[in-house]
Design a protein around this motif. Structure first.
Motif, short mmCIF file in Angstrom:
data_model
loop_
_atom_site.label_atom_id
_atom_site.label_comp_id
_atom_site.label_asym_id
_atom_site.label_seq_id
_atom_site.Cartn_x
_atom_site.Cartn_y
_atom_site.Cartn_z
N LEU A 175 -55.83 107.35 -0.26
CA LEU A 175 -55.02 108.18 0.64
C LEU A 175 -55.37 109.66 0.49
CD1 LEU A 175 -52.78 108.32 2.77
CD2 LEU A 175 -51.13 108.50 0.88
N THR A 176 -55.68 110.08 -0.71
CA THR A 176 -56.10 111.47 -0.93
C THR A 176 -57.34 111.79 -0.10
OG1 THR A 176 -55.20 111.43 -3.17
CG2 THR A 176 -56.83 113.14 -2.69
N LEU A 177 -58.28 110.87 -0.07
CA LEU A 177 -59.49 111.06 0.74
C LEU A 177 -59.18 111.03 2.23
CD1 LEU A 177 -62.18 108.91 -1.11
CD2 LEU A 177 -62.08 111.40 -0.92
N VAL A 178 -58.32 110.11 2.63
CA VAL A 178 -57.94 110.04 4.04
C VAL A 178 -57.31 111.36 4.47
CG1 VAL A 178 -56.37 108.94 5.71
CG2 VAL A 178 -57.64 107.52 4.08
N ASN A 179 -56.35 111.83 3.70
CA ASN A 179 -55.65 113.08 4.05
C ASN A 179 -56.60 114.27 4.07
OD1 ASN A 179 -53.25 111.69 4.34
ND2 ASN A 179 -52.53 112.19 2.28
N LYS A 180 -57.57 114.26 3.20
CA LYS A 180 -58.52 115.37 3.13
C LYS A 180 -59.45 115.41 4.34
CE LYS A 180 -62.08 117.36 0.15
NZ LYS A 180 -62.82 117.24 -1.11
N HIS A 181 -59.83 114.23 4.86
CA HIS A 181 -60.88 114.18 5.88
C HIS A 181 -60.42 113.81 7.28
CE1 HIS A 181 -63.86 114.94 2.85
NE2 HIS A 181 -63.37 113.96 2.11
N PHE A 182 -59.16 113.35 7.42
CA PHE A 182 -58.66 113.01 8.74
C PHE A 182 -58.55 114.28 9.57
CE2 PHE A 182 -55.30 112.23 11.85
CZ PHE A 182 -55.78 111.09 12.43
N PRO A 183 -58.95 114.30 10.81
CA PRO A 183 -59.18 113.23 11.76
C PRO A 183 -60.64 112.76 11.89
CG PRO A 183 -58.99 115.26 12.98
CD PRO A 183 -58.84 115.60 11.52
N PHE A 184 -61.42 112.89 10.87
CA PHE A 184 -62.78 112.34 10.83
C PHE A 184 -63.66 112.89 11.95
CE2 PHE A 184 -59.94 108.70 9.46
CZ PHE A 184 -60.04 108.97 8.11
N LYS A 185 -63.58 114.20 12.18
CA LYS A 185 -64.37 114.84 13.24
C LYS A 185 -65.87 114.68 13.02
CE LYS A 185 -60.87 118.15 14.56
NZ LYS A 185 -60.48 119.53 14.70
N PHE A 186 -66.27 114.47 11.78
CA PHE A 186 -67.69 114.34 11.46
C PHE A 186 -68.30 113.05 12.03
CE2 PHE A 186 -65.01 113.05 7.93
CZ PHE A 186 -65.36 111.71 7.79
N ALA A 187 -67.48 112.18 12.61
CA ALA A 187 -68.01 110.95 13.22
C ALA A 187 -68.85 111.29 14.46
CB ALA A 187 -66.88 110.00 13.58
N ASN A 188 -68.66 112.49 15.01
CA ASN A 188 -69.49 113.01 16.09
C ASN A 188 -69.74 112.03 17.24
OD1 ASN A 188 -69.82 115.53 14.85
ND2 ASN A 188 -71.50 114.75 13.60
N GLY A 189 -68.68 111.43 17.74
CA GLY A 189 -68.82 110.54 18.89
C GLY A 189 -69.32 109.14 18.58
N ASN A 190 -69.57 108.83 17.31
CA ASN A 190 -70.00 107.49 16.92
C ASN A 190 -68.76 106.60 16.88
OD1 ASN A 190 -70.70 105.15 15.47
ND2 ASN A 190 -72.29 106.23 14.31
N LYS A 191 -68.56 105.82 17.94
CA LYS A 191 -67.33 105.02 18.07
C LYS A 191 -67.20 103.98 16.97
CE LYS A 191 -66.73 105.57 23.02
NZ LYS A 191 -66.54 104.88 24.30
N LYS A 192 -68.29 103.33 16.61
CA LYS A 192 -68.24 102.30 15.56
C LYS A 192 -67.82 102.92 14.23
CE LYS A 192 -70.95 98.68 13.38
NZ LYS A 192 -72.24 97.99 13.31
N LEU A 193 -68.41 104.06 13.90
CA LEU A 193 -68.07 104.75 12.66
C LEU A 193 -66.61 105.22 12.67
CD1 LEU A 193 -68.66 106.16 9.96
CD2 LEU A 193 -69.57 108.10 11.30
N LYS A 194 -66.19 105.86 13.75
CA LYS A 194 -64.81 106.35 13.83
C LYS A 194 -63.83 105.19 13.75
CE LYS A 194 -61.78 109.73 15.02
NZ LYS A 194 -61.81 111.05 15.57
#
Length: 155
Positions: free
Chosen positions: A62-81
């Motif tokens: 959860l610490t990692l989720v909270n740190k990196h959400f909303p996962f903007k680094f997925a850069n349009g990669n739907k499968k990754l997001k």
């Protein structure tokens, strides 16, 4: 920490248990997290989250989720997001944050309609929250898009 070779040996010899599994998956999670932090390759974050869950360390995940959400680094990669949202949703489910887990699952499902994983996440959360009918519906969606789940009768 338990190496891959040690884990396989313990498993082959019948010494696998919750503590052994936890130690093994915690090592894997920490390794994936370290790689994520040094390379910024997002699938390592997905792997870290999944392995923290398997190690029964959802609070670390959860610490990692909270740190990196909303996962903007997925850069349009739907499968990754979708994978990030589904795995993060699993973390939230593990911590009984069911509404947020369902929200993540729905976002993931909208990105990858043919992936059964978001459907099983939502189905599990619906069941845990007492909505058995909706849970069955989501599990049926998972089966319809390729999961090999076996549903028991609603009765």
């Amino acid at each position: 920490m338990i190496t891959d070779a040690d884990y396989l040996w313990l498993k082959q010899k019948g010494f696998e248990n919750d503590q052994v599994n936890s130690m093994y998956y915690l090592r894997r999670a920490e390794n994936s997290k370290r790689i994520w932090n040094t390379t910024n390759k997002p699938w390592n974050l997905v792997n870290a989250l999944a392995d923290y869950r398997k190690a029964d360390k959802a609070k670390l995940a959860l610490t990692l989720v909270n740190k990196h959400f909303p996962f903007k680094f997925a850069n349009g990669n739907k499968k990754l997001k979708s994978a990030l949202l589904t795995t993060a949703g699993g973390v939230k489910r593990d911590l009984n944050m069911l509404e947020q887990a369902i929200e993540f699952g729905i976002q993931a499902h909208e990105l990858t309609l043919q992936d059964y994983r978001p459907c099983t996440l939502i189905g599990a959360c619906k069941m845990l929250s007492g909505d058995i009918s909706q849970g069955h519906e989501w599990y049926q969606k998972a089966i319809n898009v390729g999961s090999n789940l076996i549903l028991l009768s609603k009765n």
